[in-house]
Write a protein that holds these residues in place. Structure first.
Motif: not given
Length: 146
Positions: A19-25, A74-80
């Motif tokens: 989403t929006k240039g990110h990978l959200e895990v 219950h956490q979201t980790l983000r990568y570009t």
């Protein structure tokens, strides 16, 4: 040698979204984790890496979930997104040790990121495999495989 059945090390629930240039895990929870070596329920956390060949890149961690074989993170980790696409995501569950002992790797799930499509989440339970079957160095402080 003792045979390990499919779910001895447990499973981890993940939802991956571009989403929006990110990978959200989204790291939701784990289930079926083994008891700690002390005989009590373990204190655990999840450490994620992008893997490129034998190298582990861009480490992210969750908070520690205390005293549970079915922890909720219950956490979201983000990568570009441009760093993530075409690589593999490693989700490693660790048991936090007390005192001066080294933290122990419980297991790892490996998820290929080449099939991700925008706004179409990839969600499910991923079986934890022995760390040695996926990475060559399972020390908590190692940021890359030797």
């Amino acid at each position: 040698m003792e045979k390990i059945d499919d779910f001895t090390l447990g499973e981890i629930h993940l939802a991956l979204t571009l989403t929006k240039g990110h990978l959200e895990v989204e790291v939701s929870s784990a289930r079926g984790l083994p008891m700690a070596s002390s005989g009590q329920e373990p204190d655990t956390y999840v450490k994620m890496y992008l893997r490129d060949g034998d190298r582990r890149l861009q480490k992210r961690k969750t908070r520690v979930a205390r005293h549970s074989k079915t922890p909720g993170y219950h956490q979201t980790l983000r990568y570009t997104a441009h760093d993530a696409l075409g690589r593999t995501l490693l989700a490693m569950v660790w048991e936090k040790q007390r005192g001066f002992e080294h933290n122990q790797a419980i297991g790892v799930a490996e998820i290929g990121l080449s099939n991700l499509e925008g706004n179409k989440p990839l969600e499910g339970w991923y079986r934890l495999l022995p760390v040695t079957s996926v990475v060559r160095d399972d020390s908590d402080s190692a940021d890359s495989v030797r």
